[in-house]
Scaffold this motif. Structure first.
Motif, PDB file in Angstrom:
ATOM      1  N   LYS A 175       0.831  -1.203   0.000  1.00 15.09           N
ATOM      2  CA  LYS A 175       0.000   0.000   0.000  1.00 15.09           C
ATOM      3  C   LYS A 175       0.866   1.254   0.000  1.00 15.09           C
ATOM      4  CE  LYS A 175      -0.734  -0.163   5.027  1.00 15.09           C
ATOM      5  NZ  LYS A 175      -1.756  -0.227   6.096  1.00 15.09           N
ATOM      6  N   ASP A 176       0.441   2.263  -0.756  1.00 14.80           N
ATOM      7  CA  ASP A 176       1.259   3.437  -1.005  1.00 14.80           C
ATOM      8  C   ASP A 176       1.548   4.254   0.247  1.00 14.80           C
ATOM      9  OD1 ASP A 176      -1.325   4.301  -0.698  1.00 14.80           O
ATOM     10  OD2 ASP A 176      -1.353   5.590  -2.472  1.00 14.80           O
ATOM     11  N   PRO A 227       4.261   0.723  -4.979  1.00 19.29           N
ATOM     12  CA  PRO A 227       3.063   1.191  -4.254  1.00 19.29           C
ATOM     13  C   PRO A 227       1.756   0.828  -4.944  1.00 19.29           C
ATOM     14  CG  PRO A 227       4.107   2.997  -5.442  1.00 19.29           C
ATOM     15  CD  PRO A 227       5.002   1.817  -5.619  1.00 19.29           C
ATOM     16  N   ASN A 260      -2.240   1.989  -4.823  1.00 20.80           N
ATOM     17  CA  ASN A 260      -3.156   3.031  -4.368  1.00 20.80           C
ATOM     18  C   ASN A 260      -4.527   2.420  -4.121  1.00 20.80           C
ATOM     19  OD1 ASN A 260      -4.720   5.260  -3.873  1.00 20.80           O
ATOM     20  ND2 ASN A 260      -4.234   6.318  -5.782  1.00 20.80           N
TER      21      ASN A 260
END
Length: 212
Positions: free
Chosen positions: A74-75, A93, A95
């Motif tokens: 996860k970013d 990453p 989003n």
């Protein structure tokens, strides 16, 4: 340990880092078997995953052969210095607020890069998963790249890389993958095996197990 990467496979590190990785594997008593296909893109899946130690051994093995493999995270984890470190280790990453799902975003990464190896633990947990998550299969089909299985064996202390599999029907592919894991895997904590791997090994499956 005879695994050598072909010229198309993405690489990381240098002669010293590979030597260090090989030395660490020898000190731990681990060996590598099989081969990776000489392809620039693939989904590399690892199982069984029952201990944090699995990741340590996997990272050491990747360093030993100089393979550059990425994972999707996860970013929000990519802030500050941690982001630099994660990117160095190959993390990319995701989003979660994007209208595109994780699978579609991952397929986009494959399409945008000339070389990319995605590393996934499809069990998704160290604690006796009932089923494998299907994301690895959806990504492989969507990106048109093969699935390459890797099995960890704590009895013989070896990691075995299997033949590449072209993603088709999920159930058919799972049967083929479980034939491989049934021959080449042994978990650190057998009581935490996912149900598909436990059944492939002829072991009882427990629906839940505590983690250390």
């Amino acid at each position: 340990m005879t695994l050598v990467l072909g010229p198309q496979v993405p690489r990381r590190g240098n002669a010293f880092s590979r030597w260090l990785g090989r030395a660490m594997l020898r000190l731990m008593g681990w060996r590598l078997h099989g081969r990776l296909p000489d392809l620039p893109k693939m989904v590399l899946i690892g199982a069984p995953h029952t201990s944090n130690m699995d990741g340590v051994i996997a990272l050491t093995a990747l360093t030993a052969v100089g393979l550059r493999a990425g994972t999707m995270i996860k970013d929000t984890a990519f802030r500050g210095v941690l982001g630099v470190v994660l990117r160095w280790f190959g993390a990319l990453p995701v989003n979660r607020r994007s209208p595109k799902g994780i699978v579609e975003q991952t397929v986009d990464v494959f399409r945008s890069q000339e070389q990319f190896v995605l590393l996934i633990a499809p069990e998704g947990t160290r604690s006796a998963a009932a089923e494998w998550k299907r994301g690895f299969h959806h990504v492989a089909r969507g990106a048109g790249v093969p699935i390459v299985p890797a099995a960890i064996d704590y009895v013989h202390k070896r990691i075995t890389f299997g033949e590449p599999l072209t993603a088709g029907d999920f159930d058919t592919d799972m049967r083929r993958l479980m034939q491989f894991y049934g021959r080449h895997s042994a978990a650190r904590h057998p009581e935490r095996l996912s149900r598909p791997v436990a059944e492939a090994l002829g072991l009882p499956w427990q629906p839940r197990a505590d983690e250390d």
